[in-house]
Design an enzyme around this catalytic site. Structure first.
Site, PDB file in Angstrom:
ATOM      1  N   ASP A 192     -13.149  -3.774  85.801  1.00 27.94           N
ATOM      2  CA  ASP A 192     -11.642  -3.703  85.750  1.00 27.94           C
ATOM      3  C   ASP A 192     -11.090  -3.754  84.197  1.00 27.94           C
ATOM      4  N   ASP A 207     -12.434   0.397  80.999  1.00 30.61           N
ATOM      5  CA  ASP A 207     -11.182   1.411  81.628  1.00 30.61           C
ATOM      6  C   ASP A 207     -12.158   2.535  82.181  1.00 30.61           C
ATOM      7  N   ILE A 208     -11.653   3.017  83.648  1.00 23.45           N
ATOM      8  CA  ILE A 208     -12.313   3.891  84.043  1.00 23.45           C
ATOM      9  C   ILE A 208     -12.223   5.289  83.673  1.00 23.45           C
ATOM     10  N   ALA A 226      -6.275   1.231  89.866  1.00 28.66           N
ATOM     11  CA  ALA A 226      -5.141   2.439  89.827  1.00 28.66           C
ATOM     12  C   ALA A 226      -4.014   1.889  89.254  1.00 28.66           C
ATOM     13  N   GLU A 227      -2.934   2.218  89.118  1.00 26.28           N
ATOM     14  CA  GLU A 227      -1.764   1.989  88.735  1.00 26.28           C
ATOM     15  C   GLU A 227      -1.161   2.179  90.132  1.00 26.28           C
ATOM     16  N   THR A 240      -4.754   7.231  84.623  1.00 25.38           N
ATOM     17  CA  THR A 240      -5.483   6.281  85.406  1.00 25.38           C
ATOM     18  C   THR A 240      -5.884   7.055  86.974  1.00 25.38           C
ATOM     19  N   THR A 248      -3.839   5.487  99.811  1.00 19.67           N
ATOM     20  CA  THR A 248      -2.625   4.818 100.419  1.00 19.67           C
ATOM     21  C   THR A 248      -1.970   5.803 101.455  1.00 19.67           C
ATOM     22  N   ASP A 249      -0.965   5.377 102.474  1.00 19.85           N
ATOM     23  CA  ASP A 249      -0.398   6.205 103.313  1.00 19.85           C
ATOM     24  C   ASP A 249       0.683   7.018 102.500  1.00 19.85           C
ATOM     25  N   GLU A 250       0.927   6.618 101.443  1.00 16.23           N
ATOM     26  CA  GLU A 250       1.967   7.235 100.614  1.00 16.23           C
ATOM     27  C   GLU A 250       1.916   8.694 100.463  1.00 16.23           C
ATOM     28  N   TYR A 277       3.690   8.278  91.677  1.00 19.26           N
ATOM     29  CA  TYR A 277       2.556   7.224  92.064  1.00 19.26           C
ATOM     30  C   TYR A 277       1.881   8.043  93.416  1.00 19.26           C
ATOM     31  N   LYS A 310      -1.911   9.707  93.357  1.00 15.56           N
ATOM     32  CA  LYS A 310      -3.058   9.236  94.393  1.00 15.56           C
ATOM     33  C   LYS A 310      -3.555  10.495  95.448  1.00 15.56           C
ATOM     34  N   LEU A 337       7.586  -6.226  96.829  1.00 16.27           N
ATOM     35  CA  LEU A 337       8.621  -6.882  97.364  1.00 16.27           C
ATOM     36  C   LEU A 337       8.287  -8.343  98.020  1.00 16.27           C
ATOM     37  N   TYR A 341      16.827  -2.626  97.641  1.00 13.48           N
ATOM     38  CA  TYR A 341      17.351  -1.163  97.417  1.00 13.48           C
ATOM     39  C   TYR A 341      18.129  -0.323  98.620  1.00 13.48           C
TER      40      TYR A 341
HETATM   41  P1  NAD Z   1      -2.979  -3.745  91.722  1.00  8.98           P
HETATM   42  O1  NAD Z   1      -2.148  -2.888  90.871  1.00  8.98           O
HETATM   43  O2  NAD Z   1      -2.644  -5.194  92.279  1.00  8.98           O
HETATM   44  O3  NAD Z   1      -4.410  -3.808  90.966  1.00  8.98           O
HETATM   45  C1  NAD Z   1      -4.965  -2.567  90.187  1.00  8.98           C
HETATM   46  C2  NAD Z   1      -6.105  -3.173  89.417  1.00  8.98           C
HETATM   47  O4  NAD Z   1      -6.600  -2.034  88.578  1.00  8.98           O
HETATM   48  C3  NAD Z   1      -5.869  -4.079  88.555  1.00  8.98           C
HETATM   49  O5  NAD Z   1      -6.598  -5.285  88.352  1.00  8.98           O
HETATM   50  C4  NAD Z   1      -6.135  -3.473  87.142  1.00  8.98           C
HETATM   51  O6  NAD Z   1      -6.107  -4.264  85.965  1.00  8.98           O
HETATM   52  C5  NAD Z   1      -7.010  -2.290  87.471  1.00  8.98           C
HETATM   53  N1  NAD Z   1      -6.751  -1.080  86.683  1.00  8.98           N
HETATM   54  C6  NAD Z   1      -5.615  -0.368  86.336  1.00  8.98           C
HETATM   55  N2  NAD Z   1      -6.029   0.681  85.474  1.00  8.98           N
HETATM   56  C7  NAD Z   1      -7.426   0.535  85.276  1.00  8.98           C
HETATM   57  C8  NAD Z   1      -8.177   1.278  84.362  1.00  8.98           C
HETATM   58  N3  NAD Z   1      -7.645   2.443  83.834  1.00  8.98           N
HETATM   59  N4  NAD Z   1      -9.623   0.929  84.587  1.00  8.98           N
HETATM   60  C9  NAD Z   1      -9.962  -0.053  84.980  1.00  8.98           C
HETATM   61  N5  NAD Z   1      -9.268  -0.864  85.986  1.00  8.98           N
HETATM   62  C10 NAD Z   1      -8.007  -0.618  85.957  1.00  8.98           C
HETATM   63  O7  NAD Z   1      -3.198  -2.691  92.805  1.00  8.98           O
HETATM   64  P2  NAD Z   1      -3.648  -3.331  94.329  1.00  8.98           P
HETATM   65  O8  NAD Z   1      -2.130  -3.393  95.277  1.00  8.98           O
HETATM   66  O9  NAD Z   1      -4.579  -4.271  94.565  1.00  8.98           O
HETATM   67  O10 NAD Z   1      -4.244  -1.823  94.892  1.00  8.98           O
HETATM   68  C11 NAD Z   1      -5.422  -1.505  94.679  1.00  8.98           C
HETATM   69  C12 NAD Z   1      -5.889   0.225  95.388  1.00  8.98           C
HETATM   70  O11 NAD Z   1      -5.486   0.112  96.663  1.00  8.98           O
HETATM   71  C13 NAD Z   1      -4.962   1.069  94.595  1.00  8.98           C
HETATM   72  O12 NAD Z   1      -5.816   2.394  94.403  1.00  8.98           O
HETATM   73  C14 NAD Z   1      -3.663   1.445  95.314  1.00  8.98           C
HETATM   74  O13 NAD Z   1      -3.220   2.798  95.358  1.00  8.98           O
HETATM   75  C15 NAD Z   1      -4.578   1.045  96.893  1.00  8.98           C
HETATM   76  N6  NAD Z   1      -3.470   0.877  97.904  1.00  8.98           N
HETATM   77  C16 NAD Z   1      -2.358  -0.104  97.773  1.00  8.98           C
HETATM   78  C17 NAD Z   1      -1.812  -0.796  98.727  1.00  8.98           C
HETATM   79  C18 NAD Z   1      -0.663  -1.970  98.421  1.00  8.98           C
HETATM   80  O14 NAD Z   1      -0.159  -2.256  99.478  1.00  8.98           O
HETATM   81  N7  NAD Z   1      -0.867  -2.766  97.792  1.00  8.98           N
HETATM   82  C19 NAD Z   1      -1.710  -0.134 100.029  1.00  8.98           C
HETATM   83  C20 NAD Z   1      -2.626   1.042 100.082  1.00  8.98           C
HETATM   84  C21 NAD Z   1      -3.716   1.297  99.336  1.00  8.98           C
HETATM   85  O1  DAU Z   2       2.110   2.109 101.533  1.00  9.79           O
HETATM   86  C1  DAU Z   2       1.266   1.429 100.517  1.00  9.79           C
HETATM   87  C2  DAU Z   2       1.944   1.395  99.383  1.00  9.79           C
HETATM   88  O2  DAU Z   2       2.633   0.232  99.478  1.00  9.79           O
HETATM   89  C3  DAU Z   2       0.903   1.237  98.246  1.00  9.79           C
HETATM   90  O3  DAU Z   2       0.143   2.252  98.014  1.00  9.79           O
HETATM   91  C4  DAU Z   2       1.672   0.879  96.876  1.00  9.79           C
HETATM   92  O4  DAU Z   2       0.678   0.463  95.922  1.00  9.79           O
HETATM   93  C5  DAU Z   2       2.370  -0.537  96.987  1.00  9.79           C
HETATM   94  O5  DAU Z   2       2.918  -0.889  96.092  1.00  9.79           O
HETATM   95  C6  DAU Z   2       3.273  -0.229  98.246  1.00  9.79           C
HETATM   96  O6  DAU Z   2       4.354   0.643  97.985  1.00  9.79           O
HETATM   97  P1  DAU Z   2       6.187   0.228  98.499  1.00  9.79           P
HETATM   98  O7  DAU Z   2       6.907   1.047  97.263  1.00  9.79           O
HETATM   99  O8  DAU Z   2       6.146   0.571  99.770  1.00  9.79           O
HETATM  100  O9  DAU Z   2       5.967  -1.224  98.101  1.00  9.79           O
HETATM  101  P2  DAU Z   2       7.163  -2.142  97.336  1.00  9.79           P
HETATM  102  O10 DAU Z   2       6.422  -3.545  97.520  1.00  9.79           O
HETATM  103  O11 DAU Z   2       7.242  -1.766  95.965  1.00  9.79           O
HETATM  104  O12 DAU Z   2       8.510  -1.889  98.306  1.00  9.79           O
HETATM  105  C7  DAU Z   2       8.424  -2.005  99.395  1.00  9.79           C
HETATM  106  C8  DAU Z   2       9.736  -1.649 100.099  1.00  9.79           C
HETATM  107  O13 DAU Z   2      10.769  -2.431  99.609  1.00  9.79           O
HETATM  108  C9  DAU Z   2      10.272  -0.345  99.665  1.00  9.79           C
HETATM  109  O14 DAU Z   2      10.792   0.373 100.611  1.00  9.79           O
HETATM  110  C10 DAU Z   2      11.184  -0.659  98.350  1.00  9.79           C
HETATM  111  C11 DAU Z   2      11.799  -2.087  98.935  1.00  9.79           C
HETATM  112  N1  DAU Z   2      12.181  -2.769  97.871  1.00  9.79           N
HETATM  113  C12 DAU Z   2      11.105  -3.268  96.687  1.00  9.79           C
HETATM  114  C13 DAU Z   2      11.324  -4.057  95.745  1.00  9.79           C
HETATM  115  C14 DAU Z   2      10.386  -4.393  94.796  1.00  9.79           C
HETATM  116  C15 DAU Z   2      13.381  -3.295  97.284  1.00  9.79           C
HETATM  117  O15 DAU Z   2      14.086  -3.154  98.239  1.00  9.79           O
HETATM  118  N2  DAU Z   2      13.709  -4.237  96.504  1.00  9.79           N
HETATM  119  C16 DAU Z   2      12.494  -4.525  95.329  1.00  9.79           C
HETATM  120  O16 DAU Z   2      13.059  -5.130  94.588  1.00  9.79           O
END
Ligand code: NAD
Ligand code: DAU
Length: 356
Positions: free
Chosen positions: A36, A62-63, A86-87, A103, A136-138, A162, A166, A202, A219
């Site tokens: 990481d 860094d990956i 990931a970011e 990234t 991700t489903d996105e 984003y 992905k 959120l 939003y």
């Molecule tokens: P996060 O942002 O919480 O964590 C990302 C991690 O990656 C951090 O620890 C960061 O330091 C590390 N990182 C970022 N850039 C890097 C680099 N260049 N080299 C090495 N490490 C690096 O993310 P998350 O929410 O835990 O998501 C993890 C994975 O799951 C992502 O690939 C995301 O697309 C996927 N995902 C997330 C969700 C969600 O709801 N959070 C849902 C579906 C899929």
């Molecule tokens: O679907 C999987 C994805 O879910 C992952 O791939 C992403 O990494 C993860 O961040 C998440 O994406 P979303 O954009 O759906 O999550 P977020 O928590 O940012 O927002 C959830 C919903 O809430 C979305 O419709 C935007 C809305 N929102 C979000 C924030 C941060 C608000 O209305 N207000 C806010 O302040």
């Protein structure tokens, strides 16, 4: 498959720490190498409970640094990779798409290429190896409010920088299977919630704001729909697919648990107020409708039937229990929240919301 040395990338992030913890606890014979970079989203405090374990190693790297990735592959004789680094925040990708391309696309490519060169140099080649890409489903785009679901066969149609990054990384992973024969597998998961999520997303953002009486920026009209899965269930699904998934296949992961944002927010408000001993309705006035997210996807909904039928995975937690646990966790971990939201992040948050 007899995988023993596994790199988990992004293990200090939200989902990654749950994956690392599960593997370190469940597989004492495996060596788990958490790679990481520790960006703003990575936090080693998330893993303090397993820090000293003999089967766990942390490497800050860094990956995108291909030479380093190749060196790590050789040093640890890696035979499995679970790639989460990931970011991950859509709003940040709208402000700064380049970091996401670097990234998520180039970083994934650098990791794939390092794995390819190392594995192809081994006498056994790709035998017993696995590259599991966590996506991700996105990438599937957005659904209408019509009861349809994303399937593994749904055409890719990403809308945000984003999700475009992905989607691109998913294509590279599949290309490495089709071109070089690398044993890959891809999972596409819905929105996760639970402990250790960075409070720009959120649910943790709103829990923290409700506690401190700060506005809740909803939003648009709050009508967008997301499908929420408890993070430990995602980690279990990754374990299942990593060990049992078919090479070159794709598995959707989701909770069949759709919520309109505004309805979810009301549940979070009620839960926080109740757990803090406040009267019902106390924090409702904090709801503040703000300018919509650009390109805001209307609805996500994952059909994870394939994962259930083929590999036997199902979510274990009802949403009511998951959200209660989650709210309690953040209320009990105020110091964790304060540590990561002070300083640089505070300035970023102010600049994001000052012009809304
Ligand atoms: P996060 O942002 O919480 O964590 C990302 C991690 O990656 C951090 O620890 C960061 O330091 C590390 N990182 C970022 N850039 C890097 C680099 N260049 N080299 C090495 N490490 C690096 O993310 P998350 O929410 O835990 O998501 C993890 C994975 O799951 C992502 O690939 C995301 O697309 C996927 N995902 C997330 C969700 C969600 O709801 N959070 C849902 C579906 C899929
Ligand atoms: O679907 C999987 C994805 O879910 C992952 O791939 C992403 O990494 C993860 O961040 C998440 O994406 P979303 O954009 O759906 O999550 P977020 O928590 O940012 O927002 C959830 C919903 O809430 C979305 O419709 C935007 C809305 N929102 C979000 C924030 C941060 C608000 O209305 N207000 C806010 O302040």
């Amino acid at each position: 498959m007899s995988v023993r040395n596994i790199i988990v990338t992004g293990g200090a992030g939200f989902i990654g720490n749950h994956v690392v913890r599960l593997f370190v606890n469940k597989y004492p014979d495996y060596r788990i190498i958490n790679v990481d970079k520790l960006t703003y989203a990575g936090n080693l405090a998330n893993l303090s409970d397993i820090e000293g374990r003999p089967n766990y190693t942390f490497v800050r790297a860094d990956i995108c640094d291909f030479d380093r990735m190749l060196a790590l592959m050789k040093e640890y004789e890696v035979d499995g990779i679970i790639h989460l680094a990931a970011e991950s925040h859509v709003d940040r990708s709208i402000k700064d798409p380049f970091t996401f391309a670097r990234t998520n696309v180039l970083g994934t490519l650098s990791l794939l290429q390092a794995a390819r060169i190392y594995w192809e140099s081994r006498p056994e080649g790709y035998e017993g190896k696995r590259f599991h890409h966590v996506s991700t489903d996105e990438v599937y785009g957005a659904l209408e409010m019509n009861g349809e679901f994303f399937l593994e066969t749904t055409k890719y149609n990403p809308h945000s920088p984003y999700s475009a990054s992905k989607a691109s990384s998913d294509h590279f992973v599949r290309a490495f299977h089709d071109t070089y024969g690398m044993p890959t597998v891809v999972t596409n998961c819905s929105n996760n919630y639970g402990p250790y999520q960075f409070p720009e997303k959120l649910i943790p953002l709103f829990i923290n704001n409700i506690r401190h009486g700060k506005p809740l920026p909803v939003y648009g009209k709050g009508e967008n729909v997301r499908d929420w899965l408890y993070v430990e269930d995602h980690a279990r699904a990754i374990d299942t697919v990593f060990h049992l998934g078919k090479t070159a296949d794709t598995y959707n992961i989701g909770g069949f648990n759709e919520w309109r944002n505004i309805d979810l927010i009301k549940v979070v408000i009620r839960t926080v107020d109740r757990l803090l001993g406040r009267p019902e309705g106390h924090s409702d006035h904090l709801i503040t409708y703000v300018t919509d997210r650009a390109g805001h996807d209307l609805r996500y909904a994952i059909d994870s039937t394939k994962l259930k039928n083929e590999l036997g995975w199902e979510p274990s937690l009802q949403f009511e229990e998951g959200i209660e646990r989650t709210v309690r966790w953040y209320l009990d971990h105020q110091q964790w929240l304060d540590d990561i939201t002070s300083g640089e992040y505070e300035k970023y948050y102010e600049s994001m919301y000052s012009n809304r």
